[in-house]
Design an enzyme around this catalytic site. Structure first.
Site, mmCIF file in Angstrom:
data_model
loop_
_atom_site.group_PDB
_atom_site.id
_atom_site.type_symbol
_atom_site.label_atom_id
_atom_site.label_comp_id
_atom_site.label_asym_id
_atom_site.label_seq_id
_atom_site.Cartn_x
_atom_site.Cartn_y
_atom_site.Cartn_z
ATOM 1 N N CYS B 97 0.846 -1.208 0.000
ATOM 2 C CA CYS B 97 0.000 0.000 0.000
ATOM 3 C C CYS B 97 0.870 1.244 0.000
ATOM 4 O O CYS B 97 1.715 1.422 -0.855
ATOM 5 C CB CYS B 97 -0.932 0.057 1.212
ATOM 6 S SG CYS B 97 -1.718 -1.432 1.668
ATOM 7 N N HIS B 195 -3.511 -4.622 -0.702
ATOM 8 C CA HIS B 195 -3.658 -5.166 0.638
ATOM 9 C C HIS B 195 -4.783 -6.179 0.543
ATOM 10 O O HIS B 195 -5.009 -6.741 -0.524
ATOM 11 C CB HIS B 195 -3.902 -4.057 1.665
ATOM 12 C CG HIS B 195 -5.141 -3.266 1.457
ATOM 13 N ND1 HIS B 195 -5.211 -2.175 0.628
ATOM 14 C CD2 HIS B 195 -6.376 -3.413 1.954
ATOM 15 C CE1 HIS B 195 -6.431 -1.685 0.643
ATOM 16 N NE2 HIS B 195 -7.178 -2.426 1.436
#
Lengths: 451, 245
Positions: B97, B195
């Site tokens: 991320c 994620h």
């Protein structure tokens, strides 16, 4: 004010509500949307007719309970109250609540309005309504893909409040993310908090909203809620105006609320520490608005929780349904379930529709490790994301033979009823709770018919 | 004293970068080592701790909110040469991320340009809009399955130039929405916007990272297969549902 269009908007809204009831809907935003389209001044004009106060309730968890309790306190004290009780808490839901209560001449004969408002909708709602008071329960991470980060949610509330400088605050001082709204010295603010507690062993860090330093805690109740202070700046839990003391959670909830030299005892058949905040905030708002609430215990005892707030059903076995839609809510629900000393079968249901949030990574931030408890016999995972839930449980150390998964809610409920435990619990996120509620209600009728 | 093999997993700033269920990634490493009779040690480097990669076998850098991400970027930049030596030495690193763009030469956080760690020859620009949604990739990073599933939520666009991508986007935005790439692989560094958390549902990726860390530490690695029914079902479910555009 455009009287003609107001009347038209109110009538269209009422008709649409009647129509969607015929279709068996759980309440929607469509009638409010229609009213607003017909007359954009509908909310402003109707809310201006409130005789005493408009009170708004915000916060990630506990909005509906807090707002509905506030409604009950005021209504039982003899006041007429507008309330968006079905949980329609976005802009059009608020429009609908007012239009539904107005008469066909566009007149609203109400003393109070109690409105739960979705945080992201506050900016728009406050453009039309200037509330007298605003309650904030807590701010937790919730549905990341819809709201972005928690700072963004706080940003919405700040922008909403900037539009309404005279709105008084009644807020949970134990939550540092909420207490920041009281830093504005121009604004009157009433602080509520639990003035005792134990050190929480769980090693988690929370940071000062002013300077970013790690907060020190004298004690912590759960998540970031507790008595905190920043070691490097002035930020700390404010002095409490309403202090909760002498908390006992054996059986129901017992505590004393201390304010203005008074001690008001509470003894209710509610579960969950979080309900202390819901009760104290709503009681504080009610007593600030109308003085003593004489039969508050009776009102609390009679209060029917909204769908899926630790709601009991008499199925083949007693089954408790609870909504849990973010890590903080889920952890509180799990802790509450585990306080029950009977053996338990547990159903977990998670959907990922738009109103649930598509991003389910939050499941990995829930302490499912708690379910490694000898009182938990079987766990059924269900809902659209049953697979992900089962996987999460495996990595939480739950034995695979304890886990059954099925994406079909009805099958899951059947399995739940036929497990070996003394009591059943169902924890579900937003849309799954409504589906389970319908299934449980039908099953309850069948059980009743067979008796 | 056990003679079991052991890997030390170093989680960078879990107190600051705590969004999006990174705990699932840590658990995936730990459990999959333990299920194979190996030991896992978790080291957490928190705010104000000294950053040391000396004992690390796997480093994880996750995602957080803008303010925290910016703070971490500053902390890490101060010791970026430590990261260079760790990576040159074959150290395994997973950057996810918001942590992913930090691998490059520069990046944007909330519209502000910042210098990155310069580990990979790549850069990140501010995007026009935030992209949010489920992602499916085709990736040959690991043996076995060639698909990867995850969730992306980013407002930046990353350009990896000639570096090797982590995968080809089947559905989703990926690095920049232009070249169909997602993530980056450089030596034993894996960077990705995904994620979900990414590892539990993609156990082949976890195992590949574990294997690389074991080879670096012990010269060889043989991972016995695990009973991965729940992992595979969660993976297939996401592939089937989210492959369609």
């Amino acid at each position: 004010m455009n009287r003609f269009r107001l009347i038209l908007a109110v009538m269209a809204c009422k008709l649409a509500i009647w129509g969607s009831k015929m279709l068996g809907k759980h309440g929607s935003s469509m009638p409010g949307h229609l009213a607003f389209k017909i007359y954009p001044g509908v909310l402003k004009d109707l809310s201006a007719q409130i005789k005493r106060e408009i009170i708004v309730v915000c916060g990630t968890n506990g909005k509906t309970t807090t707002n509905n309790l506030l409604y009950s306190f005021l209504n039982s004290s003899g006041y007429k109250v507008v309330c968006n009780r079905v949980g329609a808490n976005m802009f059009y839901g608020v429009c609908c609540a007012f239009a539904a209560e107005a008469n066909i001449f566009g007149k609203l004969n109400r003393d109070f309005a109690c409105l739960e408002v979705d945080e992201a909708s506050t900016v728009k709602v406050f453009a039309h309504i200037k509330p007298d008071k605003m309650l904030i329960t807590n701010l937790f991470r919730d549905q990341l893909d819809r709201y972005g980060e928690i700072e963004q949610t706080a940003g919405y509330l700040k922008r909403a409040l900037e539009q309404s400088p005279d709105t008084e605050l009644i807020i949970n001082a134990d939550d540092p993310l909420v207490a920041q709204f009281g830093l504005d010295r121009e604004r009157k603010c009433h602080y509520i908090g639990v003035d005792e507690g134990a050190v929480n062993e769980k090693d988690e860090s929370y940071f000062c909203v002013l300077c970013g330093e790690k907060l020190d805690y004298e004690y912590r109740h759960y998540s970031q809620l507790g008595k905190y202070s920043c070691p490097s700046c002035v930020f700390k839990r404010p002095e409490l105006d309403f202090k909760v003391k002498d908390v006992s959670q054996d059986g129901g909830l017992k505590f004393n609320l201390l304010y203005d030299g008074k001690t008001v005892p509470f003894d209710v058949n509610y579960r969950g520490f979080y309900n202390i905040y819901n009760i104290s905030l709503s009681y504080a708002a009610a007593t600030l608005a109308v003085g003593e609430i004489s039969d508050y215990l009776k009102i609390l005892a009679q209060y029917k929780p909204q769908i899926g707030r630790m709601e009991e059903f008499s199925l083949l076995k007693t089954t408790v349904l609870n909504m849990a839609k973010n890590p903080a809510g889920f952890n509180q629900a799990l802790t509450t379930v585990l306080k029950d000393t009977k053996t338990k079968d547990i159903l977990l249901a998670v959907n990922d529709y738009e109103s649930d949030g598509q991003d389910i990574s939050w499941l990995w931030d829930v302490d499912f490790e708690l379910l490694n408890d000898s009182g938990v016999l079987n766990i059924i995972t269900t809902g659209i994301r049953a697979d992900e839930l089962a996987l999460r449980l495996k990595y939480a150390g739950v034995k695979e033979e304890k886990i059954t998964k099925t994406s079909n809610l009805k099958v899951a409920v059947n399995l739940l009823q036929n497990g070996g435990a003394e009591v059943c619990y169902a924890l579900a996120n937003y849309t799954a709770v409504f589906s389970l509620y319908d299934i449980f209600k039908n099953a309850e009728k069948e059980v009743g018919a067979n008796e | 004293m056990s003679d079991a093999k052991k890997l030390t997993i170093c989680h960078l700033f879990p107190d600051l970068l705590d969004l999006y269920g990174d705990r699932g990634n840590i658990l995936s490493f730990i459990k999959r080592l333990e299920w194979r009779g190996m030991d896992a040690e978790l080291t957490e480097i928190k705010k104000d701790d000294k950053i040391s990669l000396a004992n690390a076998d796997i480093v994880i850098l996750g995602g957080g909110s803008d303010r925290e991400q910016r703070a971490v970027c500053e902390y890490l930049s101060a010791v970026k040469t430590d990261f260079w030596s760790y990576v040159d030495d074959g150290g395994v690193m997973l950057a996810l991320c918001g942590g992913y763009p930090m691998l490059g030469s520069y990046l944007y956080i909330a519209g502000e340009k910042l210098g990155g760690l310069g580990i990979v020859d790549m850069y990140t620009e501010q995007g026009e809009k935030r992209v949010i949604g489920n992602v499916v990739l085709e990736s040959d990073f690991a043996n076995g399955k060639n698909t990867v599933v995850g969730f992306e939520n980013h407002g930046t666009k990353t350009y990896i130039k000639n570096a090797q991508p982590f995968g080809k986007v089947i559905n989703g935005f990926g690095n920049n929405g232009e070249d169909e790439t997602e993530g980056v692989v450089y030596k034993n560094v894996l960077g990705t916007y995904l994620h979900g958390p990414i590892l539990p549902k993609n156990p082949h990726i976890t195992d590949e990272l574990i294997k690389r860390a074991l080879i670096r530490k012990y010269g060889q690695a043989e991972l016995e297969p695990l009973y991965d029914t729940l992992e595979d079902e969660a993976h297939s479910y996401a592939v089937n549902r989210f492959s369609k555009k």
